[in-house]
Design a protein around this motif. Structure first.
Motif, PDB file in Angstrom:
ATOM      1  N   ARG A 114      26.797  30.483   8.079  1.00  0.00           N
ATOM      2  CA  ARG A 114      25.996  31.534   7.457  1.00  0.00           C
ATOM      3  C   ARG A 114      26.845  32.514   6.658  1.00  0.00           C
ATOM      4  NH1 ARG A 114      20.861  29.686   7.407  1.00  0.00           N
ATOM      5  NH2 ARG A 114      20.321  28.786   9.438  1.00  0.00           N
ATOM      6  N   ASP A 115      26.278  32.988   5.549  1.00  0.00           N
ATOM      7  CA  ASP A 115      26.929  34.056   4.788  1.00  0.00           C
ATOM      8  C   ASP A 115      26.379  35.405   5.248  1.00  0.00           C
ATOM      9  OD1 ASP A 115      24.444  34.378   3.557  1.00  0.00           O
ATOM     10  OD2 ASP A 115      25.014  33.286   1.758  1.00  0.00           O
ATOM     11  N   LYS A 116      26.765  36.479   4.586  1.00  0.00           N
ATOM     12  CA  LYS A 116      26.387  37.820   5.039  1.00  0.00           C
ATOM     13  C   LYS A 116      24.892  38.093   4.945  1.00  0.00           C
ATOM     14  CE  LYS A 116      27.487  39.944   0.535  1.00  0.00           C
ATOM     15  NZ  LYS A 116      26.099  40.273   0.161  1.00  0.00           N
ATOM     16  N   ASP A 117      24.197  37.310   4.124  1.00  0.00           N
ATOM     17  CA  ASP A 117      22.758  37.483   3.958  1.00  0.00           C
ATOM     18  C   ASP A 117      21.948  36.544   4.840  1.00  0.00           C
ATOM     19  OD1 ASP A 117      23.134  39.422   1.892  1.00  0.00           O
ATOM     20  OD2 ASP A 117      23.639  37.762   0.549  1.00  0.00           O
ATOM     21  N   GLY A 118      22.645  35.779   5.667  1.00  0.00           N
ATOM     22  CA  GLY A 118      21.957  34.844   6.540  1.00  0.00           C
ATOM     23  C   GLY A 118      21.698  33.500   5.907  1.00  0.00           C
ATOM     24  N   GLY A 119      22.095  33.342   4.633  1.00  0.00           N
ATOM     25  CA  GLY A 119      21.947  32.051   3.967  1.00  0.00           C
ATOM     26  C   GLY A 119      23.106  31.131   4.292  1.00  0.00           C
ATOM     27  N   LEU A 120      23.071  29.950   3.720  1.00  0.00           N
ATOM     28  CA  LEU A 120      24.134  28.979   3.965  1.00  0.00           C
ATOM     29  C   LEU A 120      25.346  29.307   3.099  1.00  0.00           C
ATOM     30  CD1 LEU A 120      22.251  25.560   4.221  1.00  0.00           C
ATOM     31  CD2 LEU A 120      23.345  26.849   6.041  1.00  0.00           C
ATOM     32  N   GLY A 121      26.445  29.641   3.748  1.00  0.00           N
ATOM     33  CA  GLY A 121      27.700  29.841   3.021  1.00  0.00           C
ATOM     34  C   GLY A 121      28.465  28.542   2.878  1.00  0.00           C
ATOM     35  N   PHE A 122      28.453  27.750   3.954  1.00  0.00           N
ATOM     36  CA  PHE A 122      29.076  26.423   3.935  1.00  0.00           C
ATOM     37  C   PHE A 122      27.988  25.356   3.907  1.00  0.00           C
ATOM     38  CE2 PHE A 122      32.493  28.733   6.349  1.00  0.00           C
ATOM     39  CZ  PHE A 122      33.499  28.578   5.396  1.00  0.00           C
ATOM     40  N   ILE A 123      28.257  24.279   3.196  1.00  0.00           N
ATOM     41  CA  ILE A 123      27.347  23.132   3.181  1.00  0.00           C
ATOM     42  C   ILE A 123      28.168  21.852   3.330  1.00  0.00           C
ATOM     43  CG2 ILE A 123      25.493  24.206   1.853  1.00  0.00           C
ATOM     44  CD1 ILE A 123      26.642  22.883  -0.650  1.00  0.00           C
ATOM     45  N   ALA A 146      24.963  28.331  -4.104  1.00  0.00           N
ATOM     46  CA  ALA A 146      23.797  29.211  -4.017  1.00  0.00           C
ATOM     47  C   ALA A 146      24.042  30.425  -3.129  1.00  0.00           C
ATOM     48  CB  ALA A 146      22.596  28.418  -3.497  1.00  0.00           C
ATOM     49  N   SER A 147      25.195  30.511  -2.488  1.00  0.00           N
ATOM     50  CA  SER A 147      25.475  31.610  -1.558  1.00  0.00           C
ATOM     51  C   SER A 147      25.954  32.849  -2.301  1.00  0.00           C
ATOM     52  CB  SER A 147      26.544  31.183  -0.547  1.00  0.00           C
ATOM     53  OG  SER A 147      26.993  32.286   0.213  1.00  0.00           O
ATOM     54  N   SER A 148      25.596  34.006  -1.767  1.00  0.00           N
ATOM     55  CA  SER A 148      26.076  35.265  -2.334  1.00  0.00           C
ATOM     56  C   SER A 148      27.576  35.441  -2.141  1.00  0.00           C
ATOM     57  CB  SER A 148      25.337  36.441  -1.674  1.00  0.00           C
ATOM     58  OG  SER A 148      25.569  36.445  -0.271  1.00  0.00           O
ATOM     59  N   GLN A 149      28.184  34.663  -1.241  1.00  0.00           N
ATOM     60  CA  GLN A 149      29.623  34.749  -0.991  1.00  0.00           C
ATOM     61  C   GLN A 149      30.361  33.493  -1.454  1.00  0.00           C
ATOM     62  OE1 GLN A 149      29.290  36.096   3.335  1.00  0.00           O
ATOM     63  NE2 GLN A 149      30.917  37.454   2.608  1.00  0.00           N
ATOM     64  N   TYR A 150      29.754  32.761  -2.353  1.00  0.00           N
ATOM     65  CA  TYR A 150      30.374  31.533  -2.868  1.00  0.00           C
ATOM     66  C   TYR A 150      31.769  31.836  -3.418  1.00  0.00           C
ATOM     67  CZ  TYR A 150      31.251  27.506  -5.893  1.00  0.00           C
ATOM     68  OH  TYR A 150      31.807  26.410  -6.516  1.00  0.00           O
ATOM     69  N   GLY A 151      32.747  31.015  -2.988  1.00  0.00           N
ATOM     70  CA  GLY A 151      34.113  31.176  -3.463  1.00  0.00           C
ATOM     71  C   GLY A 151      34.927  32.198  -2.692  1.00  0.00           C
ATOM     72  N   LYS A 152      34.309  32.862  -1.713  1.00  0.00           N
ATOM     73  CA  LYS A 152      35.016  33.865  -0.922  1.00  0.00           C
ATOM     74  C   LYS A 152      35.399  33.274   0.437  1.00  0.00           C
ATOM     75  CE  LYS A 152      32.779  37.815  -3.142  1.00  0.00           C
ATOM     76  NZ  LYS A 152      31.955  39.034  -2.943  1.00  0.00           N
ATOM     77  N   PRO A 153      36.450  33.817   1.068  1.00  0.00           N
ATOM     78  CA  PRO A 153      36.889  33.258   2.347  1.00  0.00           C
ATOM     79  C   PRO A 153      35.907  33.550   3.477  1.00  0.00           C
ATOM     80  CG  PRO A 153      38.204  35.165   1.772  1.00  0.00           C
ATOM     81  CD  PRO A 153      37.345  34.867   0.582  1.00  0.00           C
ATOM     82  N   PHE A 154      35.968  32.697   4.455  1.00  0.00           N
ATOM     83  CA  PHE A 154      35.162  32.841   5.673  1.00  0.00           C
ATOM     84  C   PHE A 154      35.281  34.252   6.235  1.00  0.00           C
ATOM     85  CE2 PHE A 154      35.741  32.771  10.375  1.00  0.00           C
ATOM     86  CZ  PHE A 154      34.414  32.597  10.741  1.00  0.00           C
ATOM     87  N   ASP A 155      34.129  34.850   6.562  1.00  0.00           N
ATOM     88  CA  ASP A 155      34.077  36.206   7.100  1.00  0.00           C
ATOM     89  C   ASP A 155      33.567  36.150   8.538  1.00  0.00           C
ATOM     90  OD1 ASP A 155      33.755  38.837   7.751  1.00  0.00           O
ATOM     91  OD2 ASP A 155      32.488  39.350   6.031  1.00  0.00           O
ATOM     92  N   PRO A 156      34.426  36.449   9.532  1.00  0.00           N
ATOM     93  CA  PRO A 156      33.991  36.380  10.935  1.00  0.00           C
ATOM     94  C   PRO A 156      32.794  37.276  11.243  1.00  0.00           C
ATOM     95  CG  PRO A 156      36.380  36.602  10.795  1.00  0.00           C
ATOM     96  CD  PRO A 156      35.839  36.809   9.410  1.00  0.00           C
ATOM     97  N   GLN A 157      32.601  38.335  10.437  1.00  0.00           N
ATOM     98  CA  GLN A 157      31.492  39.244  10.706  1.00  0.00           C
ATOM     99  C   GLN A 157      30.134  38.586  10.485  1.00  0.00           C
ATOM    100  OE1 GLN A 157      31.950  42.201  12.178  1.00  0.00           O
ATOM    101  NE2 GLN A 157      34.104  41.529  12.202  1.00  0.00           N
ATOM    102  N   ASN A 158      30.123  37.439   9.841  1.00  0.00           N
ATOM    103  CA  ASN A 158      28.864  36.727   9.632  1.00  0.00           C
ATOM    104  C   ASN A 158      28.425  35.941  10.868  1.00  0.00           C
ATOM    105  OD1 ASN A 158      28.977  37.671   7.012  1.00  0.00           O
ATOM    106  ND2 ASN A 158      29.757  35.749   6.154  1.00  0.00           N
ATOM    107  N   LEU A 159      29.306  35.818  11.832  1.00  0.00           N
ATOM    108  CA  LEU A 159      28.972  35.071  13.042  1.00  0.00           C
ATOM    109  C   LEU A 159      28.063  35.898  13.950  1.00  0.00           C
ATOM    110  CD1 LEU A 159      32.496  33.664  14.004  1.00  0.00           C
ATOM    111  CD2 LEU A 159      30.622  32.391  12.963  1.00  0.00           C
ATOM    112  N   PRO A 160      27.244  35.236  14.755  1.00  0.00           N
ATOM    113  CA  PRO A 160      26.441  35.987  15.734  1.00  0.00           C
ATOM    114  C   PRO A 160      27.320  36.796  16.688  1.00  0.00           C
ATOM    115  CG  PRO A 160      25.657  33.726  15.539  1.00  0.00           C
ATOM    116  CD  PRO A 160      26.928  33.800  14.765  1.00  0.00           C
ATOM    117  N   HIS A 161      28.519  36.261  17.015  1.00  0.00           N
ATOM    118  CA  HIS A 161      29.461  36.945  17.891  1.00  0.00           C
ATOM    119  C   HIS A 161      30.836  36.905  17.229  1.00  0.00           C
ATOM    120  CE1 HIS A 161      26.298  36.844  20.876  1.00  0.00           C
ATOM    121  NE2 HIS A 161      26.262  35.527  20.804  1.00  0.00           N
TER     122      HIS A 161
END
Length: 597
Positions: free
Chosen positions: A316-325, A385-400
């Motif tokens: 998931r990205d910061k908006d809850g969409g798919l960051g990785f596919i 299609a992600s708002s964070q396309y091309g940006k590194p993985f952000d741990p804050q997007n995880l549920p925990h």
């Protein structure tokens, strides 16, 4: 797919044969086989070619170490200080019992290994069924069969400790097996290998155990048996043989300036080529081989890589969409990871730290070079299609977010990257490829360990520096050498190659027999080096940041795995012991200390 159906059918047949071998009673009708073909022991072992064909099966059996999703070596590394099980039901070792193994095969793999022992015993028992034209042919075939049996018994006692030692071909149901002590088994395979190394081939085709592989295995057996001088001698026979540590570019991709010779060393297509002088033994597994001659694949991406692509966990990205596919170049490279073996920060960072600066980032060690690893910051959101396309993985997007270290973790890419074959259309799990069983770098580290136990830390440091110097790692001195440093070095050099739990188990027995650090053979299941090292270094166990439903927990008795209850309960006229700490051990009898020929 037909290959999977064929493999499943063969496995069922093999299991039924094992049931006959190890303990399960059966009717007279069952004991009258009805083969689909006329290839039986009576018409195969009629000439040298028949014995050679049986050896080909044993060589192929070696691929079970690192092919398929539930392969043996993955279990070794998830039972170590470098990793842990990941799938629900297998992360809490207290739930591992003689009848329950979660989603793994800690219990049931004993059956598969004993099938291979059965195959070796068939050759050994029938070796004199024919008149041999050349005594040397007979002895070479017998020597290799003894190598295979010794190899798999070394692995079996590493997994399970005391076990029945089966010396001959099973020709009927047998219900009176008794347990032999681990020490008796070591003595038996030591004697077998001392004869075998004299008679094994000096050189051989790819995938064939030669005299070098014999002395390498014998070195391990001597170490397990606390025979330091003999271990040094056996290892020296290998080191002085036709091998050398590879320290120049070679093979496929040798002209790629971004790569280095450590990368070359671990490309599957380079492992069995003539240019590679470091190989002692590697199994063969090629995608282009015909059906039935290749495995489902190495599954290195599936087994060792994180589930980076999975929408419910990490994608998931910061908006809850798919960051990785699970599409595109990143997917083709990293594959469809869903780790049976979850790798940890100790293996990715801690063992690479400079002892002065206490950081891994500037290490000159080629085994931790940027090109050879895929680090956390390199996981880049790949969904256009992600708002964070091309940006590194952000741990804050995880549920925990605090759990990020088990969700997205660094990958030893130079070992695990095995892309799909151009004609392969299945998901990228880690395709077919050759894989090391033994290579010279480990021989140096085995001899270093023997020198250490003998008290010669200067010689131990020299051998360790052979391996470190090749990797351009800082050299060490005699004062740096202890058993923990040696096993750190083994982790740096031999990830995915050595049976890690077996070697940790071996040292646990050595220290207990020597009475070191308060360890004792009488209470080894309650206090051992394996547990102390794993619980100290593996940052996954007992970690307060882990709030997911999976509980990560391990106990001292888990240094060995439980023996399958079906084997024990079916042995109605004898006694096969259970490992202490597991249900059934209260019925144990004293193991046999000698093995009758």
């Amino acid at each position: 797919m037909r290959i999977y159906k064929d493999l499943k059918h063969r496995n069922i047949i093999f299991f039924m044969m094992l049931v006959q071998l190890l303990l399960i009673g059966c009717s007279d009708d069952f004991l009258k086989p009805k083969p689909k073909s006329f290839f039986t022991g009576q018409n195969v072992f009629v000439n040298k070619q028949g014995y050679d064909a049986a050896l080909i099966t044993l060589r192929k059996n070696l691929s079970m170490e690192q092919t398929g999703q539930k392969n043996f070596l993955a279990h070794q590394w998830m039972a170590s200080e470098a990793g842990s099980p990941y799938l629900p039901g297998s992360t809490d070792w207290r739930l591992l019992t003689p009848t329950v193994e979660g989603h793994q095969k800690f219990v049931s793999q004993i059956n598969e290994m004993f099938i291979i022992v059965k195959n070796a015993n068939t050759i050994i028992s029938r070796i004199d069924n024919i008149e041999w034209e050349k005594e040397s042919d007979r002895n070479q075939i017998l020597a290799e069969a003894l190598w295979h049996r010794s190899y798999w018994y070394y692995r079996l006692i590493g997994n399970y400790g005391d076990l029945p030692f089966v010396t001959e071909e099973a020709k009927g149901a047998k219900l009176d097996y008794k347990t032999h002590s681990r020490w008796a088994i070591l003595e038996k395979i030591k004697k077998d290998m001392e004869w075998a190394v004299i008679n094994m081939k000096e050189t051989g085709a790819a995938g064939v155990p030669t005299r070098g592989a014999g002395y390498h295995l014998l070195t391990k057996i001597y170490l397990a048996n606390l025979e330091w001088d003999k271990a040094i001698s056996a290892a020296t026979n290998v080191i002085n043989g036709p091998y050398k540590l590879m320290a120049e570019r070679f093979g496929a991709e040798a002209t790629d300036p971004k790569k280095n010779y450590i990368w070359d060393l671990h490309r599957p297509q380079n492992k069995n080529i003539a240019q590679n002088k470091e190989i002692i033994l590697a199994f063969i597994d090629r995608y282009e081989a015909p059906d039935g001659a290749r495995s489902p694949g190495l599954f290195t991406a599936r087994v060792y890589h994180p589930t980076w692509w999975h929408s419910a966990e990490n994608a998931r990205d910061k908006d809850g969409g798919l960051g990785f596919i699970d599409k595109g170049p990143l997917y083709d490279s990293l594959g469809r990871g869903n780790p049976d073996c979850l790798l940890n920060d100790w293996h990715a960072y801690d063992i690479w730290k400079d002892k002065e600066q206490h950081t891994w980032k500037n290490t000159p060690d080629l085994r931790r070079a940027d090109i050879n690893w895929f680090d956390r910051h390199e996981f880049i959101y790949n969904n256009p299609a992600s708002s964070q396309y091309g940006k590194p993985f952000d741990p804050q997007n995880l549920p925990h977010p605090a759990e990020h270290f088990i969700r997205i973790y660094p990958i030893p890419f130079y070992k695990t990257y095995v892309p799909n074959h151009p004609q392969q259309t299945s998901p990228p799990m880690g395709s077919n490829g050759d894989w090391y069983i033994f290579r010279l770098a480990e021989t140096f580290l085995l001899r270093a360990e023997a020198y250490f136990w003998k008290g010669n830390t200067t010689a131990a440091a020299e051998d360790i520096n052979k391996v470190r110097g090749r990797a351009k790692a800082p050299l060490i001195t005699a004062s740096d050498v202890n058993i923990d440093f040696i096993f750190d070095e083994r982790a740096r050099e031999l990830f995915g190659e050595e049976p890690r739990q077996n070697e940790l188990n071996r040292v646990s027995y050595i220290m207990a027999k020597l009475g070191l650090n308060g360890y004792s053979l009488t209470n080894l299941h309650e206090k051992n080096w394996f547990y102390d090292r794993v619980s100290k270094l593996n940052n996954i166990y007992y970690n307060a940041n882990l709030i997911i439903s999976n509980t990560y927990h391990i106990e001292p008795y888990n240094f060995q795995w439980p023996i399958d209850d079906k084997i024990i309960n079916s042995n109605t006229m004898g006694r096969i012991n259970q490992n202490k700490g597991y249900v059934g051990a209260e019925r144990n009898e004293e193991p046999l200390t000698t093995i009758d020929e």
